[in-house]
Design a protein around this motif. Structure first.
Motif, mmCIF file in Angstrom:
data_model
loop_
_atom_site.group_PDB
_atom_site.id
_atom_site.type_symbol
_atom_site.label_atom_id
_atom_site.label_comp_id
_atom_site.label_asym_id
_atom_site.label_seq_id
_atom_site.Cartn_x
_atom_site.Cartn_y
_atom_site.Cartn_z
ATOM 1 N N HIS A 158 16.501 -71.408 -11.365
ATOM 2 C CA HIS A 158 14.967 -71.610 -10.751
ATOM 3 C C HIS A 158 13.448 -71.488 -10.875
ATOM 4 C CE1 HIS A 158 11.347 -74.827 -10.834
ATOM 5 N NE2 HIS A 158 11.162 -73.756 -10.100
ATOM 6 N N VAL A 159 13.235 -70.254 -9.984
ATOM 7 C CA VAL A 159 12.602 -69.149 -9.465
ATOM 8 C C VAL A 159 13.343 -68.333 -10.450
ATOM 9 C CG1 VAL A 159 14.331 -67.758 -7.624
ATOM 10 C CG2 VAL A 159 11.375 -68.205 -7.495
ATOM 11 N N ALA A 180 9.871 -65.318 -14.867
ATOM 12 C CA ALA A 180 9.924 -64.496 -16.270
ATOM 13 C C ALA A 180 9.038 -65.278 -17.557
ATOM 14 C CB ALA A 180 11.378 -64.760 -16.683
ATOM 15 N N GLU A 181 9.899 -66.816 -17.544
ATOM 16 C CA GLU A 181 9.033 -67.686 -18.810
ATOM 17 C C GLU A 181 7.314 -67.147 -18.201
ATOM 18 O OE1 GLU A 181 10.836 -70.806 -18.780
ATOM 19 O OE2 GLU A 181 12.644 -70.123 -19.568
ATOM 20 N N LYS A 182 6.886 -66.905 -17.117
ATOM 21 C CA LYS A 182 5.542 -66.821 -16.612
ATOM 22 C C LYS A 182 5.161 -66.090 -17.168
ATOM 23 C CE LYS A 182 1.799 -67.749 -13.035
ATOM 24 N NZ LYS A 182 2.073 -68.007 -11.736
ATOM 25 N N GLN A 183 5.933 -64.512 -17.062
ATOM 26 C CA GLN A 183 5.536 -63.427 -17.380
ATOM 27 C C GLN A 183 5.682 -63.022 -19.165
ATOM 28 O OE1 GLN A 183 3.467 -61.350 -15.202
ATOM 29 N NE2 GLN A 183 4.114 -62.908 -13.959
ATOM 30 N N GLY A 184 6.226 -64.207 -19.353
ATOM 31 C CA GLY A 184 5.995 -64.462 -21.224
ATOM 32 C C GLY A 184 7.543 -63.731 -22.280
ATOM 33 N N PHE A 185 8.238 -63.228 -20.530
ATOM 34 C CA PHE A 185 10.179 -63.243 -20.971
ATOM 35 C C PHE A 185 10.491 -64.200 -20.816
ATOM 36 C CE2 PHE A 185 8.278 -59.382 -18.829
ATOM 37 C CZ PHE A 185 7.926 -58.133 -19.602
ATOM 38 N N SER A 186 12.343 -64.177 -21.511
ATOM 39 C CA SER A 186 13.046 -64.986 -21.477
ATOM 40 C C SER A 186 14.634 -64.828 -21.572
ATOM 41 C CB SER A 186 13.542 -65.514 -22.798
ATOM 42 O OG SER A 186 13.982 -64.447 -23.871
ATOM 43 N N ILE A 187 15.075 -65.945 -20.394
ATOM 44 C CA ILE A 187 16.524 -65.850 -19.561
ATOM 45 C C ILE A 187 17.318 -65.844 -21.184
ATOM 46 C CG2 ILE A 187 17.973 -66.796 -17.885
ATOM 47 C CD1 ILE A 187 15.025 -64.829 -16.995
ATOM 48 N N VAL A 188 18.411 -64.451 -20.469
ATOM 49 C CA VAL A 188 19.362 -64.572 -21.416
ATOM 50 C C VAL A 188 20.607 -65.372 -20.590
ATOM 51 C CG1 VAL A 188 21.988 -63.197 -22.205
ATOM 52 C CG2 VAL A 188 20.008 -62.241 -22.383
ATOM 53 N N ARG A 189 20.690 -66.682 -21.411
ATOM 54 C CA ARG A 189 21.951 -67.518 -20.766
ATOM 55 C C ARG A 189 23.335 -67.919 -20.218
ATOM 56 N NH1 ARG A 189 18.504 -72.821 -20.209
ATOM 57 N NH2 ARG A 189 15.879 -72.410 -20.739
ATOM 58 N N GLU A 190 24.160 -66.655 -21.467
ATOM 59 C CA GLU A 190 24.833 -66.685 -22.113
ATOM 60 C C GLU A 190 26.217 -66.126 -20.714
ATOM 61 O OE1 GLU A 190 23.228 -67.947 -25.740
ATOM 62 O OE2 GLU A 190 23.415 -66.285 -23.690
ATOM 63 N N PHE A 191 25.134 -65.182 -19.623
ATOM 64 C CA PHE A 191 25.529 -64.470 -18.535
ATOM 65 C C PHE A 191 25.536 -64.385 -17.471
ATOM 66 C CE2 PHE A 191 26.640 -62.159 -22.851
ATOM 67 C CZ PHE A 191 27.773 -62.003 -23.016
ATOM 68 N N CYS A 192 26.118 -64.327 -16.306
ATOM 69 C CA CYS A 192 24.590 -64.878 -14.834
ATOM 70 C C CYS A 192 26.073 -63.795 -13.849
ATOM 71 C CB CYS A 192 25.474 -66.549 -14.804
ATOM 72 S SG CYS A 192 27.330 -66.066 -14.895
ATOM 73 N N GLY A 193 25.274 -64.383 -12.614
ATOM 74 C CA GLY A 193 26.133 -63.599 -11.821
ATOM 75 C C GLY A 193 27.097 -64.575 -11.564
ATOM 76 N N HIS A 194 28.088 -63.865 -10.195
ATOM 77 C CA HIS A 194 29.228 -64.302 -10.068
ATOM 78 C C HIS A 194 28.837 -64.374 -8.649
ATOM 79 C CE1 HIS A 194 31.490 -60.531 -10.692
ATOM 80 N NE2 HIS A 194 29.906 -60.066 -11.460
ATOM 81 N N GLY A 195 30.385 -65.189 -8.561
ATOM 82 C CA GLY A 195 31.796 -64.886 -6.774
ATOM 83 C C GLY A 195 32.277 -63.346 -6.876
#
Length: 266
Positions: free
Chosen positions: A155-156, A161-176
């Motif tokens: 969330h943070v 990121a979006e407040k700065q005008g950028f977008s988040i890639v959703r297909e990849f993520c952090g991991h254990g």
């Protein structure tokens, strides 16, 4: 979802692996200059891992289901390449931004980290994207403590990121991560606070936000690995590996050359 809590002995081995991964990025930094090919960066990193560190390059021949074996020892993603860029004959040039993502194996445990590099004089937009992505990583890290939720991290990152005008890639993520390259949990870089698994001491995972200067949509190239922005906009990523401690977090991918924590918005 089965999240493994690491023992003190395993955490110590992860500290070593994480430090070695960060030191690999320290080593390669002076070679990241205009005119160098990403193939040469891969060759240098491979030799340093195998001959100096006594580590195994985890990406080399890594083949998750549905993928052909990854052919190199590091990932090099330039400009609009989001992740998993395969080193090759392309020469770096003034103004490029480059992500180098490395994972080493030492004594059976993985150390995983990535950094952004700016070659020569990048554009104002490119520099801002790199800086905001670094801030996003640290905003996520600052959420890590026992009792927090994984959704708090995503969330943070998404909000800033979006407040700065950028977008988040959703297909990849952090991991254990631990004895295996990828373990539970998945650490999304978007989401709602107060959702997802609760963090407990001994959890080890990566946070590795990928921000696009344009839209978040992606596509995969014909090589089966390299992922790029669909609209050809620039992309940036930073990654740290961290452990949840009884009082907060410990960043495991730290070395003499690791960039310091940035100033974060209040």
């Amino acid at each position: 979802m089965s999240i493994r809590i690491k023992t003190p002995e395993e955490i110590e081995k992860m500290r070593v692996a994480g430090r070695l991964a960060a030191e690999l990025l320290d080593y390669i930094t002076p070679f990241v200059v205009a005119g160098t090919t990403t193939e040469e960066l891969d060759r240098l990193c491979h030799a340093y891992m195998t001959d100096v560190q006594g580590t195994i390059p985890a990406p080399l021949n890594y083949a998750p289901p549905g993928h052909s074996p990854y052919p190199k020892s590091i990932c090099t993603s330039i400009n609009h390449q989001i992740c998993h860029g395969i080193p090759g004959e392309r020469k770096l040039k003034n103004g490029d931004i480059l992500n180098i993502d490395v994972t080493v194996i030492k004594d059976g445990f993985h150390g995983d980290t990535s950094r952004m590099f700016m070659i020569g004089q990048p554009s104002v937009l490119a520099k801002r994207l790199v800086d905001v992505t670094w801030q996003c990583l640290w905003l996520g890290i600052e959420q890590v403590r026992p009792g927090a939720r994984l959704g708090d991290i995503g969330h943070v990152i998404q909000t800033y990121a979006e407040k700065q005008g950028f977008s988040i890639v959703r297909e990849f993520c952090g991991h254990g991560i631990g004895r295996n390259f990828h373990e539970d949990p998945q650490v999304l870089h978007y989401g709602r606070p107060g959702t997802g698994p609760k963090l407990e001491p001994g959890m080890i995972f990566t946070i590795e936000p990928m921000l696009n200067a344009g839209r978040r949509e992606i596509r995969q190239l014909a090589d089966g690995w390299t992922v790029v922005t669909k609209d050809h906009s620039l992309s940036a990523q930073w990654e740290h590996m961290l452990c949840v401690t009884p009082t907060g977090y410990e960043v495991l991918t730290v070395s003499a050359g690791t960039p310091p924590k940035p100033e974060l918005p209040a």
